[in-house]
Design an enzyme around this catalytic site. Sequence first.
Site, PDB file in Angstrom:
ATOM      1  N   CYS A   1       7.145  -9.075  -9.069  1.00  0.00           N
ATOM      2  CA  CYS A   1       7.803  -7.794  -9.385  1.00  0.00           C
ATOM      3  C   CYS A   1       9.227  -7.981  -9.915  1.00  0.00           C
ATOM      4  O   CYS A   1       9.761  -7.100 -10.588  1.00  0.00           O
ATOM      5  CB  CYS A   1       7.827  -6.889  -8.166  1.00  0.00           C
ATOM      6  SG  CYS A   1       6.174  -6.425  -7.627  1.00  0.00           S
TER       7      CYS A   1
ATOM      8  N   HIS B   1      13.256  -1.280  -9.925  1.00  0.00           N
ATOM      9  CA  HIS B   1      11.825  -1.574  -9.848  1.00  0.00           C
ATOM     10  C   HIS B   1      11.179  -0.488  -8.994  1.00  0.00           C
ATOM     11  O   HIS B   1      11.734  -0.070  -7.974  1.00  0.00           O
ATOM     12  CB  HIS B   1      11.616  -2.954  -9.214  1.00  0.00           C
ATOM     13  CG  HIS B   1      10.201  -3.212  -8.806  1.00  0.00           C
ATOM     14  ND1 HIS B   1       9.153  -3.060  -9.671  1.00  0.00           N
ATOM     15  CD2 HIS B   1       9.659  -3.581  -7.613  1.00  0.00           C
ATOM     16  CE1 HIS B   1       8.034  -3.336  -9.036  1.00  0.00           C
ATOM     17  NE2 HIS B   1       8.311  -3.654  -7.781  1.00  0.00           N
TER      18      HIS B   1
ATOM     19  N   ASN C   1       3.273   1.107  -8.713  1.00  0.00           N
ATOM     20  CA  ASN C   1       4.052  -0.120  -8.865  1.00  0.00           C
ATOM     21  C   ASN C   1       3.370  -0.993  -9.928  1.00  0.00           C
ATOM     22  O   ASN C   1       2.272  -1.489  -9.696  1.00  0.00           O
ATOM     23  CB  ASN C   1       4.101  -0.828  -7.498  1.00  0.00           C
ATOM     24  CG  ASN C   1       4.866  -2.132  -7.534  1.00  0.00           C
ATOM     25  OD1 ASN C   1       5.184  -2.646  -8.606  1.00  0.00           O
ATOM     26  ND2 ASN C   1       5.148  -2.676  -6.364  1.00  0.00           N
TER      27      ASN C   1
HETATM   28  O1  UT7 Z   1       6.840  -4.568  -5.420  1.00  0.00           O
HETATM   29  C1  UT7 Z   1       6.647  -5.475  -4.401  1.00  0.00           C
HETATM   30  C2  UT7 Z   1       7.344  -5.057  -3.196  1.00  0.00           C
HETATM   31  N1  UT7 Z   1       6.490  -4.259  -2.356  1.00  0.00           N
HETATM   32  C3  UT7 Z   1       7.016  -3.289  -1.685  1.00  0.00           C
HETATM   33  O2  UT7 Z   1       8.187  -3.032  -1.802  1.00  0.00           O
HETATM   34  C4  UT7 Z   1       6.171  -2.558  -0.673  1.00  0.00           C
HETATM   35  C5  UT7 Z   1       6.984  -2.261   0.533  1.00  0.00           C
HETATM   36  N2  UT7 Z   1       6.271  -1.578   1.577  1.00  0.00           N
HETATM   37  C6  UT7 Z   1       5.864  -0.283   1.462  1.00  0.00           C
HETATM   38  O3  UT7 Z   1       6.057   0.345   0.441  1.00  0.00           O
HETATM   39  C7  UT7 Z   1       5.262   0.373   2.689  1.00  0.00           C
HETATM   40  O4  UT7 Z   1       5.366  -0.498   3.778  1.00  0.00           O
HETATM   41  C8  UT7 Z   1       3.781   0.770   2.485  1.00  0.00           C
HETATM   42  C9  UT7 Z   1       3.693   1.953   1.562  1.00  0.00           C
HETATM   43  C10 UT7 Z   1       2.984  -0.399   1.929  1.00  0.00           C
HETATM   44  C11 UT7 Z   1       3.161   1.192   3.828  1.00  0.00           C
HETATM   45  O5  UT7 Z   1       3.927   2.241   4.416  1.00  0.00           O
HETATM   46  P1  UT7 Z   1       4.320   2.160   5.951  1.00  0.00           P
HETATM   47  O6  UT7 Z   1       5.024   3.407   6.270  1.00  0.00           O
HETATM   48  O7  UT7 Z   1       5.062   0.869   6.159  1.00  0.00           O
HETATM   49  O8  UT7 Z   1       2.921   2.181   6.665  1.00  0.00           O
HETATM   50  P2  UT7 Z   1       2.256   1.078   7.620  1.00  0.00           P
HETATM   51  O9  UT7 Z   1       1.872  -0.130   6.844  1.00  0.00           O
HETATM   52  O10 UT7 Z   1       3.152   0.896   8.791  1.00  0.00           O
HETATM   53  O11 UT7 Z   1       0.937   1.830   8.063  1.00  0.00           O
HETATM   54  C12 UT7 Z   1       0.987   3.029   8.825  1.00  0.00           C
HETATM   55  C13 UT7 Z   1      -0.426   3.527   9.077  1.00  0.00           C
HETATM   56  C14 UT7 Z   1      -1.376   2.435   9.584  1.00  0.00           C
HETATM   57  O12 UT7 Z   1      -2.213   2.997  10.541  1.00  0.00           O
HETATM   58  P3  UT7 Z   1      -1.941   2.739  12.106  1.00  0.00           P
HETATM   59  O13 UT7 Z   1      -1.982   1.257  12.280  1.00  0.00           O
HETATM   60  O14 UT7 Z   1      -0.576   3.318  12.372  1.00  0.00           O
HETATM   61  O15 UT7 Z   1      -3.067   3.466  12.746  1.00  0.00           O
HETATM   62  C15 UT7 Z   1      -2.180   2.079   8.371  1.00  0.00           C
HETATM   63  O16 UT7 Z   1      -3.476   1.595   8.698  1.00  0.00           O
HETATM   64  O17 UT7 Z   1      -1.022   3.999   7.869  1.00  0.00           O
HETATM   65  C16 UT7 Z   1      -2.285   3.398   7.668  1.00  0.00           C
HETATM   66  N3  UT7 Z   1      -2.504   3.245   6.229  1.00  0.00           N
HETATM   67  C17 UT7 Z   1      -3.092   4.189   5.484  1.00  0.00           C
HETATM   68  N4  UT7 Z   1      -3.570   5.401   5.748  1.00  0.00           N
HETATM   69  C18 UT7 Z   1      -4.088   6.116   4.745  1.00  0.00           C
HETATM   70  C19 UT7 Z   1      -2.189   2.192   5.456  1.00  0.00           C
HETATM   71  N5  UT7 Z   1      -2.547   2.434   4.191  1.00  0.00           N
HETATM   72  C20 UT7 Z   1      -3.114   3.655   4.170  1.00  0.00           C
HETATM   73  C21 UT7 Z   1      -3.664   4.458   3.158  1.00  0.00           C
HETATM   74  N6  UT7 Z   1      -4.146   5.676   3.491  1.00  0.00           N
HETATM   75  N7  UT7 Z   1      -3.716   4.056   1.874  1.00  0.00           N
END
Ligand code: UT7
Length: 325
Positions: A115, A252, A282
Amino acid sequence: MAVIRSVIKGVGAYLPKRRMTNDDLSKIVDTTDEWIVERTGIRARHIAAEGERTSDLGYAAARKALERSGLEPRDIDLVICATATPDRTFPATAVRIQHMLGIEHGAAFDVQAVCSGFVFGLATADNFLKAGQFKRALVVGAETFSRILDWQDRTTCVLFGDGAGAVVLEAQAQTGTREDRGILATRIRSDGRYEDLLYVDGGPGSTRTTGHLRMNGREVFRHAVNKIYGVIEETLHETGYTADEIDLFVPHQANARILDGIAKKLKVSPEKIVMTLSQQGNTSAASIPLALNEAWEQGRVKENGLVLMEAMGGGFTWGAVLARW
Ligand code: UT7
């Protein structure tokens, strides 16, 4: 004191025709439009057609950038393509783009910083131009991330999209002051301790397969704001500018919450931030030139405007570029 600066002559971009909404995704994996919008800010992304390659996307963006620069392909002597999704393991996608443009002189190569690739590509081209080795560079960011996504993994497949953007840089003699046009400062960084937080689980040298993207999103998020803020601070410090003097902030596009966090820390007002994330997702190395292109088309990039670009990605890699248009 006269110095050579890399002046941005033009920008162009290309998005594949097919648009995939969050609702479309909810038919493939267990997700909702509400979750994706709330956690990321993404509403839709574009997906390359069957047979449409990264180089095809990059070529279309490059043509547009050249047209707007008033230059011909023969004027370009350096082509850099930032991509983590090359057409082939080798030759470099940049060489294919060079060939598609009909350029037979100079050099072309890929830059792999995921990225952050476009920022790394700009920094690389800038150094070649400043050293006097090349006169005009085409820096392309092009990706077909849809090809390396695990379409059964809802934690990653909802985040990414395909696309390409490009800029043309020209070496020009400037006065050596911070009022110069062109790239004023670049910072690139990397730290391999974080490899396991964002990577592709395949490759020719390990599994002999292409592999799929894997990410510990929460951990990547935790590092993002501070790392990006650090390199931005360094470019500002080097040039003596303060964040409130930035005319356009082109980050980005990974997550709206990360962008908000950086903007708040920098105290950049919201109208100066370019946000394309909601309609593109992204697009990795393509996201900055795609955003720059959209801002340019909307008349938001002003002659002599101070533009700040930044990115962070797998590796980790991260970096920032401060330029005057
Ligand atoms: O460009 C490269 C750099 N990459 C980034 O900058 C990405 C950085 N990270 C992020 O943008 C965020 O961490 C994400 C968008 C990937 C995830 O958001 P989050 O608020 O950190 O969510 P999480 O990973 O802590 O997941 C929260 C919950 C989980 O469920 P439980 O374990 O709390 O029951 C996930 O299983 O959300 C669930 N979850 C989803 N639910 C519905 C994860 N993905 C999804 C989904 N739909 N697509």
